[in-house]
Design an enzyme around this catalytic site. Structure first.
Site, PDB file in Angstrom:
ATOM      1  N   CYS A 334      66.447  36.005  69.610  1.00 18.45           N
ATOM      2  CA  CYS A 334      66.523  37.196  68.761  1.00 18.45           C
ATOM      3  C   CYS A 334      66.361  36.916  67.263  1.00 18.45           C
ATOM      4  CB  CYS A 334      67.781  38.007  69.049  1.00 18.45           C
ATOM      5  SG  CYS A 334      69.198  37.058  69.605  1.00 18.45           S
ATOM      6  N   ARG A 363      70.705  25.628  76.279  1.00 20.16           N
ATOM      7  CA  ARG A 363      72.125  25.921  76.166  1.00 20.16           C
ATOM      8  C   ARG A 363      72.903  24.768  76.753  1.00 20.16           C
ATOM      9  NH1 ARG A 363      71.908  32.406  77.570  1.00 20.16           N
ATOM     10  NH2 ARG A 363      70.371  32.831  75.947  1.00 20.16           N
ATOM     11  N   GLN A 381      63.293  32.737  78.952  1.00 19.59           N
ATOM     12  CA  GLN A 381      63.586  34.157  79.114  1.00 19.59           C
ATOM     13  C   GLN A 381      62.334  34.975  78.865  1.00 19.59           C
ATOM     14  OE1 GLN A 381      66.609  34.337  76.002  1.00 19.59           O
ATOM     15  NE2 GLN A 381      68.116  34.768  77.595  1.00 19.59           N
ATOM     16  N   ASP A 383      61.963  37.566  77.128  1.00 15.73           N
ATOM     17  CA  ASP A 383      62.893  38.158  76.176  1.00 15.73           C
ATOM     18  C   ASP A 383      62.182  39.172  75.290  1.00 15.73           C
ATOM     19  OD1 ASP A 383      65.278  38.523  74.966  1.00 15.73           O
ATOM     20  OD2 ASP A 383      65.316  36.588  73.921  1.00 15.73           O
ATOM     21  N   HIS A 385      62.789  42.449  72.230  1.00 15.40           N
ATOM     22  CA  HIS A 385      63.666  43.157  71.306  1.00 15.40           C
ATOM     23  C   HIS A 385      62.986  44.426  70.860  1.00 15.40           C
ATOM     24  CE1 HIS A 385      65.033  38.981  71.319  1.00 15.40           C
ATOM     25  NE2 HIS A 385      66.203  39.564  71.374  1.00 15.40           N
ATOM     26  N   LYS A 468      76.581  45.240  76.871  1.00 16.84           N
ATOM     27  CA  LYS A 468      75.336  45.106  77.619  1.00 16.84           C
ATOM     28  C   LYS A 468      75.453  45.705  79.017  1.00 16.84           C
ATOM     29  CE  LYS A 468      76.291  40.675  79.767  1.00 16.84           C
ATOM     30  NZ  LYS A 468      76.273  39.249  79.556  1.00 16.84           N
ATOM     31  N   HIS A 514      68.236  44.289  72.839  1.00 19.43           N
ATOM     32  CA  HIS A 514      67.750  43.081  73.492  1.00 19.43           C
ATOM     33  C   HIS A 514      67.531  43.410  74.964  1.00 19.43           C
ATOM     34  CE1 HIS A 514      69.907  40.356  70.446  1.00 19.43           C
ATOM     35  NE2 HIS A 514      70.402  41.549  70.194  1.00 19.43           N
TER      36      HIS A 514
END
Length: 646
Positions: A334, A363, A381, A383, A385, A468, A514
């Site tokens: 992000c 991670r 991901q 991912d 936004h 979320k 997200h």
RNA sequence: GCCGCCUUAGCUCAGUCGGCUAGAGCGACGCACUCGUAAUGCGUAGGUCGACGGUUCGAUUCCGUCAGGCGGCUCCA
């Protein structure tokens, strides 16, 4: 009861009764006044819970018989079984379980009865339990009238009165007892089938700060057949395990040389991964996203701005220092996307602005939690936004949820539910004001509820920057994993000073949403393997068609067929090995290849091939053109079942 | 991270109560066989017994540390 003609034995035995208010009572219970009660049978959910809880008591008695110094923790029923926690000198060894099981059999055979006894005071309870420190703690918790509604504790002490259960032998002598709210089976004889499964450590009352107790897990069923069926289900689940199938089907591996939780995809796994990526990239574009890219590492300042370093540092790999700056591997994408948004002035006309990428993040998961593809240290991901105005947020979330649902549908996943993760107002791990959290949570909750999908609440499970919605899917062993997520973020736009110019000329702060549709490619891949037990639908299968010649000299004929398939975009090959035809079929079957195309003299002469499908069904004598069209159609349609001649 | 268990050939697993050249099946490779719907036969290669230290005349075997795995617990943006 036998006199009344009601079952007192067997799977349908009546084991407890349910009062009008739903409370379960022992059969020996004598109500103060005449009360209507309904019988509860052993094989219904409440009956099984009682069975499992009583079996946990039998286990505890056996443990204290074999290890007299063992102190009791708690022993509730759980899905498919029960556990009981003990404080013992030495952790249980695998061979102890056999010993304990034998002792439990004796207790079951002895037909002990469970007798309920109410304490008249806390002091009386404490006097009797003076040698059971953990039970004393439970009594104290109850005495302080705090936390009795916590499920772990309530099994033991419950609400209202404080009770004890004594186990009496045939002569009515007390042989064992335990602080417990009940209810219990009338007799240990009503335990038809149980098995101890494993032992493991568990923190007392679930807190890392407390001492670890030794937990024994067991399972108990209303009949031997049900126990056997359960064990079969476990064996079946083991066959579906993606870690096992990943090796067998040559999809991926975790080389020690690279490190724990870091996967490499082999060519066959790579095919599936690419199909997933191609699919989701195309879908994002269709849904109005713009494809972007960002680096894997960044200077630390960025993660300070985003709030990750203050709130998420423990899960990030330690920094590397160069040229006087600290660089971190990214744990989230992000912040990078925020910089793209902020790279120039933005107009309200650009919103919603949707950025998407395959972002590989790292991670530092604790060593004990790394698990196959479902919990890794390096993951990619899908991912995205969405930057929107506050007014646009509900519609955008709806849009994203629909996107996610259609994706799960396209991949054939149907066993999932939604989870709404909110903050724990008592924790300081969350940024933002009460009003912000309430507003954001409300928006997500409304959309989730409106979807009509099963919704489970997860208090305290939110990200530090906002609540979320997530999709939780089950793996083969019944563990649930978070897949897709949609998160409402009112923090990072402020932290990054994101703004757009509104129609009235003022500068406004966007809301950031997200979302990850697969969640992570790795985890989704793992769940997909287990969902299909490695027998992927034709459109995903690494090899879609294998040509099997009956004699070597039929191979050239099949090679022509395969060439036509390849030209049509099908992943096809000829098995040129020196194996006999039967062996080639077996190999293809084990590799779970959807189409086998077999050709011998008859097919060569007739210009045909003979299909053998994964389910063993056959279609013989299909002309080459028809066969190509058939395979192309099945693959193109992306059906998630079959193929089959049926 | 915590507790327990585990690590022998590419895979699945025997075995060594501390002692010469560590075994099997599958897989791989080679030769023969040329076969119509789930394993043809024979042969060959393949292991510093997870890594590093220690004990011992001698360690794959016993002890310790580390790494990796499994099952839980805690955690999980």
């Amino acid at each position: 009861m036998a006199a009344a003609g009601l079952p007192a034995n067997g799977p349908r035995a009546i084991v407890v009764v349910r009062e009008a208010d739903g409370r379960l009572r022992d059969l020996a219970w004598a109500p103060a006044a005449d009360t209507e009660v309904t019988p509860v049978h052993l094989d219904e959910p409440d009956g099984l819970d009682v069975l499992r809880h009583s079996t946990a008591h039998v286990l505890a008695q056996a443990v204290q018989d074999v290890f007299p110094e063992a102190k009791l923790g708690i022993g509730p029923p759980i899905r498919d079984g029960f556990y009981y926690d003990f404080d013992v000198e030495k952790p249980f060894q695998p061979e102890d379980l056999g010993k304990l099981e034998k002792r439990m059999q004796d207790i079951v055979k002895a037909g002990q009865t469970f007798r309920r006894r109410e304490y008249s005071s806390l002091d009386e309870a404490k006097a009797e339990l003076k040698d059971e420190p953990f039970k004393l703690e439970l009594v104290d918790i109850k005495g302080s009238d705090d936390a009795v509604d916590e499920s772990d504790v309530s099994v033991e002490v419950g609400a209202g009165e404080l009770t004890h259960y004594d186990n009496l032998n045939k002569d009515g002598e007390r042989v064992w007892g335990d602080l417990c709210r009940g209810p219990h089976l009338p007799s240990t004889r009503l335990i038809p089938a149980f098995k101890l499964m494993r032992s493991a450590a568990a923190y007392w009352r679930g807190s890392e700060k407390n001492p670890q107790l030794q937990r024994i897990y067991g399972t108990a069923w209303q009949s031997r057949d049900e126990l056997k069926a359960y064990l079969n289900r476990l064996a079946e689940a083991e066959r579906r395990d993606h870690r096992k199938l990943g090796t067998e089907l040559d999809l991926f591996s975790f080389p020690d040389e690279i490190g724990s939780g870091l996967v490499v995809f082999h060519p066959k796994g790579g095919v599936i991964k690419r199909e997933m990526e191609d699919y989701v990239r195309a879908r994002h574009i269709e849904e109005g996203f713009q494809y972007v890219g960002s680096p894997h590492i960044t200077k630390e300042g960025l993660f300070h701005t985003s709030g990750h370093l203050p709130y998420y540092k423990d899960t990030m790999f330690p920094p590397m220092e160069l040229e006087g700056a600290n660089y971190y591997l990214k744990a989230m994408n992000c912040p990078m996307h925020n910089l793209i948004f902020r790279s120039r002035g933005r107009s309200y006309r650009e919103l919603p602005m949707r950025l998407f990428e395959f972002g590989t993040v790292y991670r530092y998961e604790k060593s004990g939690v790394v698990h196959g593809l479902t919990r890794v240290r390096g993951l990619t991901q899908d991912d995205s936004h969405s930057y929107v105005t506050a007014e646009q947020a509900p519609d955008e979330i709806k849009h994203l949820l629909n996107f996610v649902r259609s994706l799960l549908d396209d991949f054939g996943l149907d066993d999932y539910y939604l989870e709404l993760s909110t903050r724990d107002p008592k924790s300081d791990k969350f940024i933002g004001s009460d009003e912000q959290w309430e507003r954001a949570t409300k928006v997500l909750e409304d959309v989730a509820t409106e979807s009509g999908l099963e919704l489970v609440l997860d208090p305290g499970g939110a990200a530090f920057y906002g609540p979320k919605i997530s999709v939780q899917a089950k793996d083969a062993i019944g563990r649930t994993w978070q897949m897709s997520t949609i998160q409402y973020d009112f923090n990072q736009p402020a932290g990054f000073g994101l703004e757009y110019q509104a129609a009235d000329g003022t500068r406004q702060e966007p809301v950031m949403i997200h979302s990850a549709k697969f969640g992570s490619i790795e985890r989704f891949f793992g769940v997909l393997v287990e969902h299909y037990a490695g027998a992927f639908p034709a459109w995903l299968a690494p090899v879609q068609v294998v040509g099997i010649p009956i004699r070597d000299d039929h191979a050239d004929y099949l090679a022509e067929f395969v060439a036509k398939l390849k030209k049509a975009g099908i992943r096809a090959e000829v098995d040129y090995s020196t194996d006999r035809m039967q062996k080639k079929i077996r190999t293809a079957q084990q590799q779970k290849i959807p189409f086998m195309a077999i050709a011998g003299d008859d097919d060569v002469n007739g210009g045909t091939v003979s299909f053998r499908y994964r389910d063993g069904s056959q279609r013989n004598g299909v002309t080459i053109d028809e066969a190509v069209a058939h395979v192309v159609e099945v693959v193109r349609s992306r059906v998630n079942t079959g193929p089959s001649a049926a």
